[in-house]
Design a protein around this motif. Structure first.
Motif, short mmCIF file in Angstrom:
data_model
loop_
_atom_site.label_atom_id
_atom_site.label_comp_id
_atom_site.label_asym_id
_atom_site.label_seq_id
_atom_site.Cartn_x
_atom_site.Cartn_y
_atom_site.Cartn_z
N LEU A 684 41.41 38.25 45.00
CA LEU A 684 41.76 37.22 45.47
C LEU A 684 42.11 36.03 44.62
N GLY A 685 41.08 35.74 43.55
CA GLY A 685 41.34 34.83 42.76
C GLY A 685 42.65 35.20 41.77
N LEU A 686 42.96 36.47 41.59
CA LEU A 686 44.13 36.82 40.51
C LEU A 686 45.42 36.52 41.46
N LYS A 720 51.73 40.39 31.98
CA LYS A 720 51.27 40.61 30.82
C LYS A 720 49.89 40.15 30.61
N ASP A 721 50.02 38.75 30.77
CA ASP A 721 48.68 37.99 30.37
C ASP A 721 47.45 38.64 31.17
N PHE A 722 47.81 38.70 32.44
CA PHE A 722 46.52 39.30 33.28
C PHE A 722 46.16 40.82 33.04
N ILE A 723 47.05 41.68 32.62
CA ILE A 723 46.92 42.90 32.11
C ILE A 723 46.16 43.15 30.95
N LEU A 724 46.49 42.07 29.99
CA LEU A 724 45.61 42.05 28.75
C LEU A 724 44.16 41.65 29.18
N LEU A 725 44.25 40.61 29.93
CA LEU A 725 42.79 40.07 30.26
C LEU A 725 41.87 41.22 30.93
N ILE A 769 44.94 48.03 40.25
CA ILE A 769 44.60 46.84 41.10
C ILE A 769 45.43 45.80 40.82
N THR A 770 45.13 45.41 39.50
CA THR A 770 45.70 44.12 38.84
C THR A 770 47.08 44.16 39.12
N LEU A 771 47.82 45.28 38.62
CA LEU A 771 49.35 45.15 38.83
C LEU A 771 49.79 45.23 40.17
N ILE A 772 49.08 45.70 41.02
CA ILE A 772 49.46 45.46 42.68
C ILE A 772 49.50 44.14 43.05
N THR A 773 48.08 43.70 42.67
CA THR A 773 47.91 42.15 43.04
C THR A 773 49.01 41.17 42.51
N VAL A 774 49.23 41.33 41.10
CA VAL A 774 50.01 40.41 40.40
C VAL A 774 51.65 40.69 40.81
#
Length: 793
Positions: A684-686, A720-725, A769-774
């Motif tokens: 949700l936050g992402l 890319k920033d979120f994937i790195l995080l 999950i991150t990729l799907i969200t972003v």
């Protein structure tokens, strides 16, 4: 002034609907989890507190030296209670003997019931603080009497007055109902104590007890006590430590018994002993889920912080104008705290509704009967306090950050957030996903541990095995019953046994063999059976042969498991003599180790022998060619023919075996539930941060589109920033998870390994999950019409 703060906060919530919905949803889920865990913890720590003498009730236990190490047990000699009363009576208010809690057949007219209960000495009513609804609390003074719980009394008598009514118990004794007590709650050790018989009735039905040659050497009863007021439990426990040792002969003193008092307040949470030392128990799970609850709520607070600070530039001018017209920083901080507290209060309302919806599922998983305490002022006080605290915690950083803007720079347009302004948000995102990934890794390892236990060889054929309690009538006609069952075709074979295949109900000492140290005290599971036991359960004979009616000498024969052969050190066991209480028994067979007790502990050295005495259970192998329903109906009809007064209730061995995994499965299911919620809150936050980034960079994306940038390049720009995080979160989470799960696994003798693929799968899952969200927001931004994003008003 306060009303103005609330109005402004309300307007801001409506103005920023997307971030408000995300914040409220995240906080509501986090609070709902916290409420459920708080109620669960309260249920755990208040276990047994229903009993008014909770702080003074103890169970008399003993450590004994068996097979080279101290083991702790609740079973005592029946003479223990009387000796404690006689020698140490000034330290106790009550000392009470009790049998084990097991099912009893109750017959009233043509009605048959099977209800769990125990035999107790009469003072149990006062000691446990049972709330009598009818009859007398002194009802157990009569030998042929019975106390019923309210639900059992209603089931048997309906609206009739049960007092004075006569019931046939276990088809051998008529007992009169002398009292009805309130049903005990789910969170007490005695929750299945639905009927109580007098202890004197137990003694009269078991004449062998008073005829024992060595009463101090046989442990088959439980002893409870209430310590006298103003007496220190630990000091009293130290005083009675040698009460048994002083009564034993030289032969039995080698067991070195140490008697001690285990307080009721520790029965539930501190029930584990190892080597004669209390090592904890469920308290570890309480701490685990308490910490998880705090972390899940923290994840929701992080979302609020992230989205609030991310929108700092949009609110920078508001802060500048407010400061210019006279607002000081304190007033601005109060304003921002008002917004966060209002968000938290709204979230709390939704969290109560969400917790109510989830409660039935949570109860089924946690084996509880909890409910939202709507009428409790304390609950509402704590709930509102929690929401206020959550609001303050969530709004702390945004309030301090936003209120620090300088009006001159903001209003001149020279204010810039700086290259490091996003660093706190990145730290919080890393924190969120670190917690989520630790939970994912922990969940996988818990299920790996469960799977390890379920895959261990069990050494017998569990499918189609059922057990039924042995009654006096059935035992008298066992051979006829066996023939009828086999002739019916519903059963392949049947045997009597002292213990079911999924438990050890009896152990013995007094074994000697060639080369054994005479001072070495041993205690082995020693199961008494009939000849067809091996054929019934399908055990695997590795050496020698099974019991057989064709050999009269098998009445003095042992069959050992592989662990017993290894423990004793027999290289060629067949034909060897093992003496038991000075009687010679010949070893005729060795069977493969059977998984009888915990699937996470080594198999105990075990013995089997033939006995014609009445045992505890029948074990039956159903015909696999018959349907279960048809077979059970046929078996029941045959049992009824021999004992019509005893209710038929068969228990499946596979169900009993599955119960051995209940605790681990419960932890696994709850961990999965919390991990999914943690991931949901983090996503949700992402999602909110990605939406904000796309909104902030809308013109840049538009220009890139006009210049020919591909959708893939724009997606990479925003992702890319979120994937790195999240990748950094994986690197932090892996050693943390490894440490805590490695520590958790140490309590198991048989434990799974922590494989590298667990971390790889968890990390990959988090990244996916991150990729799907972003990707949703990134693709949406890439497909936006650049004409709309680049035009100016």
């Amino acid at each position: 002034m306060f009303t103005n703060y609330l109005k402004t906060a309300w307007r801001n919530l409506f103005k920023n609907r997307t971030s408000s919905i995300i914040n409220i949803s995240g906080l509501a889920v986090g609070m709902a989890v916290t409420i459920l865990i708080a109620l669960w913890i309260n249920d755990e720590v208040s276990f047994d507190s229903y009993h008014k003498n909770y702080d003074r009730i103890v169970q008399v236990m003993q450590h004994q030296l068996f097979n080279g190490k101290y083991e702790s047990q609740v079973a005592n000699p029946y003479v223990m209670a009387e000796e404690i009363r006689r020698t140490y009576g000034n330290g106790f208010k009550y000392v009470i003997q009790a049998s084990w809690n097991y099912n009893h057949g109750l017959a009233y007219g043509d009605k048959l019931f099977l209800k769990p209960g125990s035999y107790f000495e009469p003072q149990v009513v006062d000691m446990l603080g049972l709330k009598m609804l009818a009859g007398s609390k002194d009802g157990l003074q009569e030998m042929n009497s019975i106390l019923l719980s309210q639900s059992v009394a209603t089931a048997i008598f309906g609206k009739e007055n049960p007092i004075g009514k006569v019931i046939r118990a276990d088809n051998k004794t008529n007992v009169k109902v002398t009292g009805v007590y309130e049903d005990l709650p789910n969170n007490t050790t005695f929750r299945e104590l639905t009927i109580i018989f007098p202890w004197q009735l137990y003694l009269s039905q078991n004449q062998w007890i008073k005829q024992m040659d060595s009463p101090w050497g046989s442990n088959f009863t439980q002893t409870y006590a209430q310590v006298a007021d103003n007496v220190d439990i630990e000091k009293l426990s130290a005083r009675i430590r040698n009460v048994k040792l002083n009564k034993l002969g030289n032969e039995e003193k080698r067991y070195k018994p140490i008697v001690f008092l285990h307080p009721m307040r520790k029965w539930h949470l501190y029930a584990d002993f190892k080597g004669g030392i209390n090592t904890g128990g469920r308290i570890e799970t309480v701490w685990l889920f308490g910490i998880i609850g705090i972390f899940v709520l923290l994840l929701a607070c992080i979302n609020f912080m992230n989205l609030s600070t991310a929108r700092s530039e949009k609110r920078a001018k508001e802060v500048g104008v407010r400061k210019t017209i006279g607002s000081n920083r304190k007033q601005l901080i109060v304003q921002f705290f008002s917004e966060s507290v209002l968000t938290a209060v709204i979230a709390f309302v939704f969290s109560i509704l969400l917790a109510s919806l989830i409660m039935p599922f949570f109860n089924s998983v946690a084996d509880k009967k909890m409910a939202i305490p709507w009428s409790s002022p304390l609950f509402w006080l704590i709930g509102i306090g929690l929401s206020m605290l959550t609001g303050l915690l969530a709004g702390l950083y945004p309030a301090l950050f936003l209120s620090s803007f300088q009006p001159v720079k903001v209003l001149k347009g020279t204010y810039r957030v700086g290259r490091y302004a996003s660093l706190p948000r990145k730290v919080l995102v890393v924190t969120q996903f670190t917690i989520s990934i630790v939970l994912i890794i922990g969940t996988i390892i818990v299920y790996k541990q469960i799977n390890l236990g379920m895959q261990r060889p069990i050494g017998y054929v569990r499918d189609g095995l059922i057990t039924h309690d042995v009654s006096d009538e059935i035992h008298k006609h066992f051979e006829a019953l066996r023939i009828d069952l086999k002739n019916s075709g519903a059963v392949i074979e049947i045997a009597e046994s002292g213990s079911p295949t999924t438990g050890v109900w009896n152990t013995n000492g007094g074994f000697d063999w060639e080369g054994k140290d005479p001072n070495f005290a041993v205690d082995f599971p020693n199961n008494a059976t009939t000849y067809e036991y091996g054929k019934t359960i399908g055990w695997k004979v590795k050496q020698g042969r099974d019991f057989s009616r064709q050999f009269a000498s098998d009445s003095l024969a042992f069959i050992l498991n592989e662990s017993a052969v290894a423990f004793i050190g027999l290289k060629d066991p067949i034909g060897k003599i093992i003496r038991w209480d000075n009687k010679p028994y010949r070893v005729i067979g060795v069977v493969e180790d059977m998984l009888v007790q915990s699937p996470y502990k080594p198999v105990r050295a075990s013995f089997w022998h033939i006995s014609t005495d009445q045992q505890n259970v029948f074990i039956m192998k159903m015909n696999p060619n018959w349907s279960v329903g048809k077979a059970l109906a046929k078996i029941e009809s045959i049992f009824k023919r021999y004992d019509p007064a005893t209710p038929f209730k068969a228990t499946f061995a596979d169900e009993q075996f599955a119960e051995k995994f209940d605790n681990e499965k419960r932890i696994g299911k709850l961990a999965t539930f919390f991990a999914l919620l943690a991931v949901f809150i983090s996503c949700l936050g992402l999602f909110g941060l990605t939406s904000f980034m796309a909104e902030q960079r809308v013109k840049e994306i538009g220009i890139r589109n006009v210049l020919g940038a591909s959708m893939l390049s724009i997606w990479q720009l925003l992702s890319k920033d979120f994937i790195l995080l999240v990748g950094l979160s994986c690197l932090i989470a892996i050693p943390i998870a490894f440490y805590y799960m490695h520590t958790w696994l140490q309590k198991y003798d048989f434990r799974t390994d922590i494989s590298w693929w667990v971390f790889a799968v968890s990390a990959a899952g988090a990244l996916v999950i991150t990729l799907i969200t972003v990707s949703f927001q990134a693709i949406k931004a890439a497909l936006a019409n650049p004409v709309k994003s680049l035009r100016t008003e």
